[in-house]
Design a protein around this motif. Structure first.
Motif, PDB file in Angstrom:
ATOM      1  N   TYR A   5      19.022  -0.849 -47.281  1.00 35.26           N
ATOM      2  CA  TYR A   5      20.478  -0.622 -47.276  1.00 35.26           C
ATOM      3  C   TYR A   5      20.979  -0.231 -45.887  1.00 35.26           C
ATOM      4  N   TRP A  50      26.398  -7.136 -52.595  1.00 35.51           N
ATOM      5  CA  TRP A  50      25.209  -6.776 -53.375  1.00 35.51           C
ATOM      6  C   TRP A  50      24.895  -7.956 -54.298  1.00 35.51           C
ATOM      7  N   PHE A  98      28.505   0.098 -49.073  1.00 33.78           N
ATOM      8  CA  PHE A  98      28.439  -1.366 -49.084  1.00 33.78           C
ATOM      9  C   PHE A  98      29.848  -1.965 -49.107  1.00 33.78           C
ATOM     10  N   GLU A 155      26.809   2.452 -52.875  1.00 36.37           N
ATOM     11  CA  GLU A 155      27.736   1.415 -53.343  1.00 36.37           C
ATOM     12  C   GLU A 155      29.042   1.476 -52.550  1.00 36.37           C
ATOM     13  N   LYS A 174      22.822  -8.978 -57.150  1.00 34.33           N
ATOM     14  CA  LYS A 174      22.080  -8.246 -58.179  1.00 34.33           C
ATOM     15  C   LYS A 174      21.014  -9.126 -58.818  1.00 34.33           C
ATOM     16  N   CYS A 176      22.742  -7.960 -49.550  1.00 32.10           N
ATOM     17  CA  CYS A 176      21.530  -7.209 -49.846  1.00 32.10           C
ATOM     18  C   CYS A 176      21.153  -7.467 -51.298  1.00 32.10           C
ATOM     19  N   ALA A 199      17.081  -2.678 -51.482  1.00 28.81           N
ATOM     20  CA  ALA A 199      18.147  -1.736 -51.117  1.00 28.81           C
ATOM     21  C   ALA A 199      17.649  -0.308 -51.080  1.00 28.81           C
ATOM     22  N   LEU A 215      21.501   1.230 -56.454  1.00 33.06           N
ATOM     23  CA  LEU A 215      20.992   1.052 -55.096  1.00 33.06           C
ATOM     24  C   LEU A 215      20.171   2.278 -54.679  1.00 33.06           C
TER      25      LEU A 215
END
Length: 462
Positions: free
Chosen positions: A16, A110, A103, A100, A112, A31, A11, A38
């Motif tokens: 991103y 996302w 997104f 964020e 993680k 992502c 990201a 990010l």
């Protein structure tokens, strides 16, 4: 098992941006990012925090050197290093939280954690495996060091550690006179450190237009940076809270040492593909450890793409962004395009350095007939008023057609001024096109027009 049209690994600026563009084009997108925030290296420990410190220390420089001349009198500011670090942290937070939000706005999931690719069409994050019709690898780069030099991020630091030192060192040695070394060296010089830059090559910023590089070095030396060029670093010895850098001069093989409180290793970066499982997948790599791609950013494995620092080309955030958008567009069935001949480079010291296209040395090597239009910022009214008259604009154009081939600027706001030439080059403009375009007065941009005029009958204010 969750399924996506596109999963982007990483990201950072390439990743991103690619994920957002894919989602905008109607593709179900996720992502993967293992950091707590990010934005990758650029936003967390690279471009953005370093620019915050460059800005803060430039303000200090102005207060120390130019305020009194403008009639702004009073006690020179003192440095609260903890507060400056807090300011830097706030800047990082605003930017990473902004991604964020983007997104969520674009419905990008996302995932993680850290990714691996167990097989084509699948991405593993933690214990979860996700299906993906297309995978874009945008895992970025890591610090490259010299053999035998161990980075502990305390005494011997990378750019990451240099951004968050517990205190301002009295003596700093910077290994490498590239962009990162000179920017962070400038920061600590302004903060009062004695900074020495050790470079293996015989000049700073290797690959830069030679005339610009030489002027740049003179201006940085005038600001107090020390340079040792043509020097091969042999090692760094740590002793309690100090370090000793040993180097040999190439010209006579003589050995020398430098003492330092902090040693910044700024010898470049290398592609980061650890843990992805590319060898097991059979993804072709270059001799330099980069992922091989074709003109559409596709690897040799169907459905797997790669962009940014992990593939060939300059390791620049904006190059990665362009490739990220282009790869997403290719996947969506559109025509993705990146003009690699018009990717600007910027060094955010003061003065700034901005460049695009060919250097004069490259044109000479090609045997290309060219002409040079130069204009000094000493002839620019705005620059003189702002104590920013060091440097010049250098425009290179084809001798016969007048088409712009490159431009190199050292001076105030060079990183912004260079984009006028980027747009001009995208449209195949001539130097005369720039010269005939009205530029507002008084602005720094008039220097660009004057350089274009110098490619013809001559600059007005030279």
């Amino acid at each position: 098992m969750a399924s996506y049209d596109v999963i982007v690994i990483g990201a950072g600026p390439g990743g991103y941006v690619s994920a957002i563009r894919a989602a905008q084009l109607g593709l179900k997108t996720a992502c993967v990012e293992g950091r707590e925030t990010l934005g990758g290296t650029c936003l967390n420990v690279g471009c953005i925090p370093s620019k915050a410190l460059l800005h803060a220390t430039h303000q200090l420089h102005e207060a120390e050197h130019n305020f009194a001349a403008m009639g702004l009198k009073g006690k020179t500011p003192t440095v609260d290093w903890d507060q400056m670090q807090s300011y830097k942290g706030d800047v990082i937070g605003q930017n990473t939280k902004g991604i964020e939000f983007l997104f969520k706005k674009n419905k990008v999931d996302w995932l993680k954690g850290w990714a691996s690719i167990p097989e084509a069409g699948k991405v593993k994050v933690g214990d979860e495996v996700y299906e993906a019709k297309n995978i874009i690898i945008a895992s970025g780069s890591a610090v490259a060091t010299l053999p035998g030099i161990e980075i502990d991020e305390e005494i011997v630091v990378s750019s990451t550690g240099a951004l968050s030192l517990p205190k301002i060192p009295k003596k700093m040695v910077v290994i490498g006179a590239g962009v990162i070394g000179l920017e962070l060296g400038s920061v600590y010089k302004r903060l009062g450190a004695d900074v020495t830059v050790v470079e293996y090559m015989d000049g700073i910023t290797p690959g830069q237009d030679l005339e610009v590089a030489r002027t740049f070095q003179k201006l940085l030396a005038k600001q107090g940076l020390n340079f040792v060029l043509g020097a091969a670093v042999q090692g760094v010895e740590k002793n309690k809270n100090k370090a000793k850098v040993t180097y040999k001069l190439k010209k006579d093989d003589s050995e020398h040492t430098l003492d330092a409180d902090v040693v910044l290793v700024a010898t470049g970066r290398k592609p980061f593909t650890d843990g992805l499982g590319l060898a097991e997948l059979g993804v072709e790599m270059t001799e330099r450890g980069q992922i091989k791609t074709n003109a559409h950013w596709q690897t040799n494995v169907p459905g797997i793409y790669a962009i940014g620092d992990v593939i060939t080309g300059p390791m620049l955030a904006h190059k990665a962004e362009d490739e990220g958008m282009a790869a997403a567009e290719v996947i969506a069935g559109k025509h993705g395009h990146v003009n690699y001949g018009v990717i600007p480079g910027v060094i955010y010291t003061h003065p700034e350095v901005g460049s695009v296209g060919a250097t004069e040395e490259q044109l000479k090597a090609e045997g290309r007939a060219y002409k040079v239009g130069k204009f000094s910022f000493m002839g620019n009214g705005r620059a003189k008023a702002n104590f920013a008259a060091d440097g010049f604009v250098k425009l290179l154009a084809d001798k016969e057609t007048d088409r712009i081939l490159g431009c190199h600027i050292i001076g105030p706001m060079a990183g912004d001024l260079i984009h006028e030439i980027c747009v001009a080059m995208e449209f195949g403009a001539s130097a005369e096109d720039i010269a005939l375009t009205c530029h507002a007065h008084p602005t720094y941009s008039e220097a660009v027009r004057e350089a274009a005029l110098a490619c013809g009958d001559g600059a007005i204010h030279a």
